[in-house]
Design a protein around this motif. Structure first.
Motif, PDB file in Angstrom:
ATOM      1  N   GLY A 137       0.788  -1.216   0.000  1.00 34.87           N
ATOM      2  CA  GLY A 137       0.000   0.000   0.000  1.00 34.87           C
ATOM      3  C   GLY A 137       0.822   1.268   0.000  1.00 34.87           C
ATOM      4  N   GLY A 138       2.161   1.162   0.042  1.00 30.55           N
ATOM      5  CA  GLY A 138       3.003   2.347  -0.057  1.00 30.55           C
ATOM      6  C   GLY A 138       3.973   2.551   1.079  1.00 30.55           C
ATOM      7  N   ALA A 139       3.876   1.741   2.145  1.00 32.96           N
ATOM      8  CA  ALA A 139       4.812   1.889   3.261  1.00 32.96           C
ATOM      9  C   ALA A 139       6.174   1.297   2.899  1.00 32.96           C
ATOM     10  N   THR A 140       7.213   1.865   3.478  1.00 36.71           N
ATOM     11  CA  THR A 140       8.516   1.224   3.365  1.00 36.71           C
ATOM     12  C   THR A 140       8.564   0.059   4.337  1.00 36.71           C
ATOM     13  N   GLU A 141       9.593  -0.762   4.196  1.00 36.56           N
ATOM     14  CA  GLU A 141       9.745  -1.900   5.112  1.00 36.56           C
ATOM     15  C   GLU A 141       9.853  -1.428   6.554  1.00 36.56           C
ATOM     16  N   ASP A 142      10.610  -0.352   6.780  1.00 35.93           N
ATOM     17  CA  ASP A 142      10.781   0.169   8.147  1.00 35.93           C
ATOM     18  C   ASP A 142       9.473   0.760   8.682  1.00 35.93           C
ATOM     19  N   GLN A 143       8.721   1.451   7.826  1.00 37.75           N
ATOM     20  CA  GLN A 143       7.459   2.039   8.268  1.00 37.75           C
ATOM     21  C   GLN A 143       6.443   0.957   8.634  1.00 37.75           C
ATOM     22  N   ALA A 144       6.351  -0.060   7.809  1.00 37.24           N
ATOM     23  CA  ALA A 144       5.408  -1.138   8.086  1.00 37.24           C
ATOM     24  C   ALA A 144       5.789  -1.875   9.355  1.00 37.24           C
ATOM     25  N   ALA A 145       7.085  -2.076   9.563  1.00 35.46           N
ATOM     26  CA  ALA A 145       7.547  -2.766  10.767  1.00 35.46           C
ATOM     27  C   ALA A 145       7.269  -1.929  12.013  1.00 35.46           C
ATOM     28  N   ALA A 146       7.457  -0.607  11.908  1.00 41.48           N
ATOM     29  CA  ALA A 146       7.208   0.274  13.056  1.00 41.48           C
ATOM     30  C   ALA A 146       5.744   0.240  13.465  1.00 41.48           C
ATOM     31  N   MET A 147       4.838   0.285  12.483  1.00 43.67           N
ATOM     32  CA  MET A 147       3.414   0.234  12.797  1.00 43.67           C
ATOM     33  C   MET A 147       3.038  -1.118  13.382  1.00 43.67           C
ATOM     34  N   ALA A 148       3.496  -2.199  12.771  1.00 45.94           N
ATOM     35  CA  ALA A 148       3.159  -3.532  13.260  1.00 45.94           C
ATOM     36  C   ALA A 148       3.678  -3.747  14.676  1.00 45.94           C
ATOM     37  N   ASP A 149       4.897  -3.275  14.952  1.00 48.14           N
ATOM     38  CA  ASP A 149       5.466  -3.440  16.293  1.00 48.14           C
ATOM     39  C   ASP A 149       4.664  -2.661  17.333  1.00 48.14           C
ATOM     40  N   PHE A 150       4.240  -1.446  16.975  1.00 48.65           N
ATOM     41  CA  PHE A 150       3.436  -0.658  17.915  1.00 48.65           C
ATOM     42  C   PHE A 150       2.093  -1.330  18.158  1.00 48.65           C
ATOM     43  N   LEU A 151       1.468  -1.801  17.114  1.00 53.39           N
ATOM     44  CA  LEU A 151       0.186  -2.484  17.280  1.00 53.39           C
ATOM     45  C   LEU A 151       0.341  -3.715  18.165  1.00 53.39           C
ATOM     46  N   ARG A 152       1.343  -4.511  17.889  1.00 52.84           N
ATOM     47  CA  ARG A 152       1.517  -5.782  18.594  1.00 52.84           C
ATOM     48  C   ARG A 152       1.835  -5.581  20.071  1.00 52.84           C
ATOM     49  N   THR A 153       2.690  -4.595  20.374  1.00 57.95           N
ATOM     50  CA  THR A 153       3.182  -4.455  21.751  1.00 57.95           C
ATOM     51  C   THR A 153       2.412  -3.447  22.593  1.00 57.95           C
ATOM     52  N   GLU A 154       1.814  -2.418  21.970  1.00 56.75           N
ATOM     53  CA  GLU A 154       1.203  -1.345  22.756  1.00 56.75           C
ATOM     54  C   GLU A 154      -0.276  -1.128  22.493  1.00 56.75           C
ATOM     55  N   PHE A 155      -0.700  -1.292  21.263  1.00 58.17           N
ATOM     56  CA  PHE A 155      -2.093  -0.989  20.939  1.00 58.17           C
ATOM     57  C   PHE A 155      -2.999  -2.203  21.157  1.00 58.17           C
ATOM     58  N   CYS A 156      -2.666  -3.307  20.540  1.00 55.65           N
ATOM     59  CA  CYS A 156      -3.543  -4.481  20.587  1.00 55.65           C
ATOM     60  C   CYS A 156      -3.776  -5.055  21.983  1.00 55.65           C
ATOM     61  N   PRO A 157      -2.794  -5.004  22.889  1.00 52.23           N
ATOM     62  CA  PRO A 157      -3.073  -5.524  24.231  1.00 52.23           C
ATOM     63  C   PRO A 157      -4.224  -4.819  24.940  1.00 52.23           C
ATOM     64  N   HIS A 158      -4.583  -3.604  24.510  1.00 49.92           N
ATOM     65  CA  HIS A 158      -5.682  -2.871  25.133  1.00 49.92           C
ATOM     66  C   HIS A 158      -7.032  -3.160  24.474  1.00 49.92           C
ATOM     67  N   VAL A 159      -7.021  -3.802  23.300  1.00 49.60           N
ATOM     68  CA  VAL A 159      -8.258  -4.000  22.542  1.00 49.60           C
ATOM     69  C   VAL A 159      -9.039  -5.177  23.108  1.00 49.60           C
ATOM     70  N   THR A 160     -10.289  -4.924  23.468  1.00 51.80           N
ATOM     71  CA  THR A 160     -11.135  -5.981  24.014  1.00 51.80           C
ATOM     72  C   THR A 160     -11.734  -6.814  22.889  1.00 51.80           C
ATOM     73  N   PRO A 161     -12.079  -8.075  23.151  1.00 52.83           N
ATOM     74  CA  PRO A 161     -12.716  -8.905  22.124  1.00 52.83           C
ATOM     75  C   PRO A 161     -14.078  -8.342  21.728  1.00 52.83           C
ATOM     76  N   LEU A 162     -14.503  -8.696  20.542  1.00 52.08           N
ATOM     77  CA  LEU A 162     -15.831  -8.293  20.076  1.00 52.08           C
ATOM     78  C   LEU A 162     -16.894  -8.921  20.962  1.00 52.08           C
ATOM     79  N   LYS A 163     -17.841  -8.116  21.424  1.00 48.38           N
ATOM     80  CA  LYS A 163     -18.961  -8.625  22.212  1.00 48.38           C
ATOM     81  C   LYS A 163     -20.164  -8.750  21.287  1.00 48.38           C
ATOM     82  N   GLU A 164     -20.471  -9.977  20.937  1.00 51.97           N
ATOM     83  CA  GLU A 164     -21.576 -10.228  20.013  1.00 51.97           C
ATOM     84  C   GLU A 164     -22.909 -10.027  20.719  1.00 51.97           C
TER      85      GLU A 164
END
Length: 356
Positions: A137-164
């Motif tokens: 989609g246009g990210a460099t390898e470093d940019q994509a890695a930076a976003m994925a690392d932030f999501l994996r370590t800092e953002f996603c741990p706060h996301v609650t599961p979907l409540k159906e």
């Protein structure tokens, strides 16, 4: 025909998501069919039920709180949204180079990334695939890695599961066709609820079809066959399911798969010659699918009644294992685990190749 599988599950949220430019997880063009319905439309439809759609409420009040409500339900506060936005701005996931996003823009990105987190959690996607798609989609390898690392370590741990939402009480035994001669695809939710029992979407569909942003629904068609879909929020669509996935408990032969597709299309649907497709070049997955278009004048009439610019076609993509935003999971073998059924014809890409 290139489609967005889960760029957004509701038309209300799409505006916020699409406000965020640049590259980003789950925002790249996907060649898979979509259970979600990103398109809004204008027009009229028969009053299947009282209109309690949030889109109508927004038009009445002038206030759209759907994005904030979604993020609050996901456990994502504005502080975390701003952290994500800062990472996004620094790595070209925002409005462009050297353009700082505001809180509204960042909430749009957060909505997309909540779904990214949930898709990884249920095994629908991988961090490798997300990075690969972002680079496409246009990210460099470093940019994509930076976003994925932030999501994996800092953002996603706060996301609650979907409540159906709780499954509704149903009185089954409805007609085989709806009032406009539909038999599933492009039929209203009220028709589905009168004909097929609802089952838990999260257990039956999550790992196979991904996590929705909108309201998920699942129906059991047979002992080994479930439909997974997302309810369209656009007021003009009146909760008609205009795309859906059929998932089998184990792969079936092509004859059974085509019968399953035809059972959810108007009775005048006739299949054209199938075409094999392959994953796009940017996908990190090696995989393929089989595409079949169905000519049906009734489908054009159904969609015209919903204010959609349509043609007399429906289409099905057959997968032997499954599909994600990254394409088909594995080669097509002649057996079918999943059918992605949509209105309109499936067409080759600009390169002339049909992609999964």
């Amino acid at each position: 025909m290139s489609r967005y599988r889960r760029a957004a599950g509701t038309a209300l949220l799409v505006a916020a998501v699409l406000a965020v430019g640049g590259c980003g997880s789950d925002t790249e063009p996907s060649t898979a069919h979509s259970s979600a319905v990103p398109e809004d439309a204008s027009g009229s439809a028969p009053p299947d039920e009282p209109d309690t759609d949030p889109a109508s409420a927004e038009a009445t009040t002038g206030v759209d709180s759907s994005v904030e409500d979604f993020l609050a339900a996901a456990g994502v506060d504005d502080a975390l949204v701003n952290k994500l936005g800062e990472i996004g701005d620094a790595n070209n996931y925002g409005l462009g180079a050297d353009v700082e996003t505001d809180l509204e823009d960042r909430r749009g990105l957060a909505v997309v990334q909540v779904t990214t987190c949930r898709n990884v959690t249920v095994g629908y996607r991988t961090w490798e695939g997300i990075r690969s798609a972002d680079e496409a989609g246009g990210a460099t390898e470093d940019q994509a890695a930076a976003m994925a690392d932030f999501l994996r370590t800092e953002f996603c741990p706060h996301v609650t599961p979907l409540k159906e939402a709780p499954l509704p009480r149903q009185t089954l035994g409805g007609p085989s066709e709806d009032d406009r001669s539909g038999r599933g695809l492009a039929s209203p939710l009220t028709w589905w609820d009168g004909r097929y029992p609802r089952v838990s979407w999260s257990k039956a569909c999550a790992a196979q079809t991904g996590m929705p942003i909108g309201d998920p629904v699942a129906y059991r068609l047979a002992k080994d066959e479930v439909v997974c879909a997302t309810v369209p929020p656009a007021a003009s669509l009146k909760k008609h399911l205009i795309s859906l996935d059929v998932v089998f408990s184990s792969p079936v032969d092509e004859n059974r798969a085509q019968k399953a597709a035809l059972a959810l299309l108007p009775s005048d649907a006739t299949a054209t010659e199938p075409t094999e497709g392959a994953n796009p070049d940017w996908s990190y997955l090696d995989g393929g699918c089989l595409s079949t278009n169905f000519r049906t004048a009734t489908m054009e009439e159904l969609m015209d009644g919903l204010g959609q610019d349509t043609e007399p076609w429906a289409s099905a993509l057959y997968y032997s294992d499954g599909s994600t935003e990254d394409g088909a999971v594995g080669d097509y073998t002649g057996k079918v685990k999943q059918i992605s059924l949509s209105t309109g014809a499936d067409e080759p890409s600009t390169s002339g190749e049909l992609t999964c």
